[in-house]
Design a protein around this motif. Structure first.
Motif, PDB file in Angstrom:
ATOM      1  N   VAL A   3       0.849  -1.188   0.000  1.00  0.00           N
ATOM      2  CA  VAL A   3       0.000   0.000   0.000  1.00  0.00           C
ATOM      3  C   VAL A   3       0.888   1.243   0.000  1.00  0.00           C
ATOM      4  O   VAL A   3       1.860   1.316   0.746  1.00  0.00           O
ATOM      5  N   ASP A   4       0.545   2.191  -0.840  1.00  0.00           N
ATOM      6  CA  ASP A   4       1.182   3.506  -0.933  1.00  0.00           C
ATOM      7  C   ASP A   4       2.425   3.547  -1.807  1.00  0.00           C
ATOM      8  O   ASP A   4       2.663   4.530  -2.467  1.00  0.00           O
ATOM      9  N   ARG A   5       3.247   2.507  -1.808  1.00  0.00           N
ATOM     10  CA  ARG A   5       4.463   2.501  -2.617  1.00  0.00           C
ATOM     11  C   ARG A   5       4.663   1.146  -3.240  1.00  0.00           C
ATOM     12  O   ARG A   5       4.499   0.119  -2.592  1.00  0.00           O
ATOM     13  N   ALA A   6       5.069   1.185  -4.502  1.00  0.00           N
ATOM     14  CA  ALA A   6       5.390  -0.072  -5.178  1.00  0.00           C
ATOM     15  C   ALA A   6       6.768  -0.537  -4.715  1.00  0.00           C
ATOM     16  O   ALA A   6       7.682   0.279  -4.573  1.00  0.00           O
ATOM     17  N   VAL A   8      10.501  -2.115  -4.902  1.00  0.00           N
ATOM     18  CA  VAL A   8      11.541  -2.078  -5.926  1.00  0.00           C
ATOM     19  C   VAL A   8      12.109  -3.490  -6.080  1.00  0.00           C
ATOM     20  O   VAL A   8      12.486  -4.125  -5.099  1.00  0.00           O
ATOM     21  N   GLY A   9      12.150  -3.993  -7.309  1.00  0.00           N
ATOM     22  CA  GLY A   9      12.740  -5.298  -7.586  1.00  0.00           C
ATOM     23  C   GLY A   9      11.870  -6.474  -7.195  1.00  0.00           C
ATOM     24  O   GLY A   9      12.363  -7.591  -7.062  1.00  0.00           O
ATOM     25  N   LEU A  10      10.567  -6.252  -6.999  1.00  0.00           N
ATOM     26  CA  LEU A  10       9.669  -7.328  -6.594  1.00  0.00           C
ATOM     27  C   LEU A  10       8.344  -7.152  -7.310  1.00  0.00           C
ATOM     28  O   LEU A  10       7.755  -6.070  -7.295  1.00  0.00           O
ATOM     29  N   GLU A  11       7.891  -8.177  -7.950  1.00  0.00           N
ATOM     30  CA  GLU A  11       6.601  -8.165  -8.641  1.00  0.00           C
ATOM     31  C   GLU A  11       5.520  -8.498  -7.617  1.00  0.00           C
ATOM     32  O   GLU A  11       5.514  -9.575  -7.036  1.00  0.00           O
ATOM     33  N   ALA A  12       4.632  -7.546  -7.332  1.00  0.00           N
ATOM     34  CA  ALA A  12       3.599  -7.773  -6.315  1.00  0.00           C
ATOM     35  C   ALA A  12       2.411  -6.857  -6.580  1.00  0.00           C
ATOM     36  O   ALA A  12       2.521  -5.859  -7.283  1.00  0.00           O
ATOM     37  N   ASP A  13       1.263  -7.222  -5.982  1.00  0.00           N
ATOM     38  CA  ASP A  13       0.092  -6.351  -6.067  1.00  0.00           C
ATOM     39  C   ASP A  13       0.341  -5.107  -5.229  1.00  0.00           C
ATOM     40  O   ASP A  13       0.884  -5.182  -4.134  1.00  0.00           O
ATOM     41  N   THR A  14      -0.080  -3.988  -5.782  1.00  0.00           N
ATOM     42  CA  THR A  14       0.100  -2.741  -5.050  1.00  0.00           C
ATOM     43  C   THR A  14      -1.152  -1.887  -5.152  1.00  0.00           C
ATOM     44  O   THR A  14      -1.888  -1.958  -6.132  1.00  0.00           O
ATOM     45  N   PHE A  15      -1.386  -1.109  -4.119  1.00  0.00           N
ATOM     46  CA  PHE A  15      -2.438  -0.108  -4.112  1.00  0.00           C
ATOM     47  C   PHE A  15      -1.738   1.222  -3.900  1.00  0.00           C
ATOM     48  O   PHE A  15      -1.206   1.486  -2.829  1.00  0.00           O
ATOM     49  N   ILE A  16      -1.695   2.016  -4.966  1.00  0.00           N
ATOM     50  CA  ILE A  16      -1.011   3.305  -4.851  1.00  0.00           C
ATOM     51  C   ILE A  16      -1.961   4.436  -5.218  1.00  0.00           C
ATOM     52  O   ILE A  16      -2.898   4.256  -5.983  1.00  0.00           O
ATOM     53  N   ALA A  18      -2.793   8.352  -6.669  1.00  0.00           N
ATOM     54  CA  ALA A  18      -2.423   9.110  -7.859  1.00  0.00           C
ATOM     55  C   ALA A  18      -1.572  10.303  -7.442  1.00  0.00           C
ATOM     56  O   ALA A  18      -2.004  11.459  -7.499  1.00  0.00           O
ATOM     57  N   ASP A  19      -0.354  10.028  -7.008  1.00  0.00           N
ATOM     58  CA  ASP A  19       0.523  11.078  -6.489  1.00  0.00           C
ATOM     59  C   ASP A  19       0.823  12.156  -7.529  1.00  0.00           C
ATOM     60  O   ASP A  19       0.756  13.339  -7.240  1.00  0.00           O
ATOM     61  N   LEU A  47      12.157   7.919  -3.124  1.00  0.00           N
ATOM     62  CA  LEU A  47      10.922   7.160  -2.916  1.00  0.00           C
ATOM     63  C   LEU A  47      10.005   7.363  -4.119  1.00  0.00           C
ATOM     64  O   LEU A  47       9.887   8.468  -4.634  1.00  0.00           O
ATOM     65  N   SER A  48       9.346   6.320  -4.551  1.00  0.00           N
ATOM     66  CA  SER A  48       8.493   6.427  -5.746  1.00  0.00           C
ATOM     67  C   SER A  48       7.373   7.449  -5.562  1.00  0.00           C
ATOM     68  O   SER A  48       7.050   8.195  -6.492  1.00  0.00           O
ATOM     69  N   THR A  49       6.805   7.521  -4.372  1.00  0.00           N
ATOM     70  CA  THR A  49       5.725   8.485  -4.144  1.00  0.00           C
ATOM     71  C   THR A  49       6.220   9.915  -4.295  1.00  0.00           C
ATOM     72  O   THR A  49       5.561  10.748  -4.911  1.00  0.00           O
TER      73      THR A  49
END
Length: 139
Positions: A3-6, A8-16, A18-19, A47-49
Motif C-alpha cells: 500500500v502507498d508505494r510499489a 523495488v525489484g519485486l513483482e507484487a500487487d500494489t495499491f497506490i 495518484a501522487d 521514494l516512488s511516491t
C-alpha cells in the motif's frame, strides 16, 4: 499486497494513490488563484511516491506556462522541524519579479534627499492607514 508505494525489484500487487495527478491538480488550483511561485516540499526523492509528486509539480507548472525553479524544491523533509526550516528558507528567498520594498524605500529616501528633504514624511499612524485585522463585533 503493498500500500502507498510499489516495491523495488519485486513483482507484487500494489495499491497506490495518484501522487502525480494529485500534485498536478494542486499546482493547477494554486495557479487558478493567481499564484506563480509555487514551491515543492517533500520527503526523500528516491521514494516512488515523492518522485511522482515532484514530477506532478513540474508538469503542473509547465502546463501553466511556468518554468519549474529548482530553488523552490526542498526534499528530505520528513518531520515538523525540517518542514518549518524548509518553509522559512523558502520564504527568505527573494522574488526576482519584484523589487524589495525595503530597497524601494531606500530609493525614495535618496530621491527625497536630493530634493532637499532631510526627514521622512509624516504619514500618520500606521494603524490608521493599514488595519491589521477586520472589525469585530462586541459580544
Amino acid at each position: 499486497m503493498f500500500v502507498d508505494r510499489a516495491p523495488v525489484g519485486l513483482e507484487a500487487d500494489t495499491f497506490i494513490e495518484a501522487d502525480e495527478r494529485g500534485a498536478h491538480a494542486a499546482v493547477q488550483h494554486l495557479v487558478s488563484h493567481g499564484h506563480t511561485r509555487i514551491a515543492y516540499v517533500g520527503d526523500a526523492v528516491h521514494l516512488s511516491t515523492e518522485a511522482n509528486r515532484l514530477e506532478g509539480w513540474r508538469s503542473g507548472l509547465r502546463d501553466a506556462g511556468i518554468e519549474p525553479d529548482a530553488l523552490l524544491v526542498r526534499s528530505q523533509v520528513s518531520d515538523r522541524e525540517a518542514a518549518r526550516t524548509a518553509v522559512a528558507d523558502l520564504r527568505a528567498l527573494a522574488d526576482p519579479r519584484r523589487r524589495s520594498s525595503r530597497r524601494m524605500r531606500g530609493v525614495r529616501w535618496r530621491s527625497r534627499r536630493r530634493c532637499g528633504e532631510t526627514r521622512w514624511p509624516s504619514w500618520g499612524s500606521a494603524t490608521s492607514r493599514w488595519p491589521t485585522s477586520s472589525p469585530r463585533r462586541s459580544p
